[in-house]
Scaffold this motif. Structure first.
Motif, PDB file in Angstrom:
ATOM      1  N   ALA A   1       0.841  -1.192   0.000  1.00 38.48           N
ATOM      2  CA  ALA A   1       0.000   0.000   0.000  1.00 38.48           C
ATOM      3  C   ALA A   1       0.882   1.251   0.000  1.00 38.48           C
ATOM      4  CB  ALA A   1      -0.900  -0.011   1.235  1.00 38.48           C
TER       5      ALA A   1
ATOM      6  N   GLN B   1       0.620   3.871   1.674  1.00 38.91           N
ATOM      7  CA  GLN B   1       0.859   4.351   3.036  1.00 38.91           C
ATOM      8  C   GLN B   1       2.095   3.670   3.628  1.00 38.91           C
ATOM      9  OE1 GLN B   1      -1.955   3.042   1.862  1.00 38.91           O
ATOM     10  NE2 GLN B   1      -3.725   4.240   2.468  1.00 38.91           N
ATOM     11  N   ILE B   2       2.264   2.388   3.315  1.00 40.84           N
ATOM     12  CA  ILE B   2       3.432   1.666   3.807  1.00 40.84           C
ATOM     13  C   ILE B   2       4.687   2.193   3.128  1.00 40.84           C
ATOM     14  CG2 ILE B   2       4.591  -0.586   3.896  1.00 40.84           C
ATOM     15  CD1 ILE B   2       1.781  -1.828   4.271  1.00 40.84           C
ATOM     16  N   GLU B   3       4.613   2.443   1.822  1.00 39.87           N
ATOM     17  CA  GLU B   3       5.756   2.994   1.097  1.00 39.87           C
ATOM     18  C   GLU B   3       6.163   4.341   1.679  1.00 39.87           C
ATOM     19  OE1 GLU B   3       7.742   1.572  -1.120  1.00 39.87           O
ATOM     20  OE2 GLU B   3       6.530  -0.210  -0.804  1.00 39.87           O
ATOM     21  N   ARG B   4       5.184   5.189   1.998  1.00 38.87           N
ATOM     22  CA  ARG B   4       5.472   6.484   2.591  1.00 38.87           C
ATOM     23  C   ARG B   4       6.174   6.310   3.931  1.00 38.87           C
ATOM     24  NH1 ARG B   4       3.918   8.370   6.710  1.00 38.87           N
ATOM     25  NH2 ARG B   4       2.050   7.098   6.858  1.00 38.87           N
ATOM     26  N   ALA B   5       5.666   5.387   4.750  1.00 44.59           N
ATOM     27  CA  ALA B   5       6.270   5.143   6.062  1.00 44.59           C
ATOM     28  C   ALA B   5       7.707   4.635   5.915  1.00 44.59           C
ATOM     29  CB  ALA B   5       5.422   4.152   6.855  1.00 44.59           C
TER      30      ALA B   5
ATOM     31  N   ASN C   1       9.863   7.545   5.066  1.00 47.14           N
ATOM     32  CA  ASN C   1      10.094   8.353   6.271  1.00 47.14           C
ATOM     33  C   ASN C   1      11.171   7.713   7.142  1.00 47.14           C
ATOM     34  OD1 ASN C   1       8.189  10.234   5.554  1.00 47.14           O
ATOM     35  ND2 ASN C   1       6.605   9.432   6.885  1.00 47.14           N
TER      36      ASN C   1
END
Length: 147
Positions: free
Chosen positions: A104, A106-110, A113
């Motif tokens: 997902a 969101q996981i890639e963004r995390a 980060n």
């Protein structure tokens, strides 16, 4: 992600589609790769300068930002290397599709980060800092395994 000279053609193609600022080019490449990779400003901006020096792009300053547009010479270079450009964008599309099937956004963004936080801790670390960081990473990995 890109072989020697490949990024030049990717950037030329992008600015042929729409005149862009360096940051927009970075984001466009990242989006086309499904968030898996974004070239660093330290790679993109020198490439834009090189394209300008080669006569393949023009630049208009808009305050602190620069807007890059392809020139006739740049369009010729794209046309002469059409097969290479098409292969590059096909590979980028495949990467985006594969990435979409993997994790997902969101996981890639995390994950990005997390990587940024580690890069910001670059430099000499004390033994205590190294142990603390590895403990945090190991604990996160264990939690993820249990999900």
């Amino acid at each position: 992600m890109f072989g020697a000279g490949d990024l030049r053609f990717v950037i030329l193609q992008l600015i042929s589609e729409k005149p862009s600022h360096g940051y927009e080019i970075i984001k466009s490449i990242q989006e086309r790769l499904g968030g898996m990779y974004a070239p660093s400003p330290g790679v993109v901006y020198p490439m834009l300068t090189m394209l300008e020096e080669m006569g393949h792009a023009t630049v208009v300053s808009e305050g602190a930002r620069k807007l890059y547009t392809i020139t006739e010479e740049g369009s010729k270079a794209l046309a002469e290397n059409k097969a290479v450009v098409e292969a590059l964008f096909a590979r980028m599309d495949r990467t985006r599709t594969e990435q979409a099937n993997d994790r997902a956004p969101q996981i890639e963004r995390a994950v990005e980060n997390f990587r940024m936080a580690l890069r910001m801790k670059a430099g000499p670390l004390t033994t205590e800092q190294i142990h603390a960081i590895t403990d945090i990473i190991d604990a996160a990995a264990k939690q993820i395994e249990r999900v």
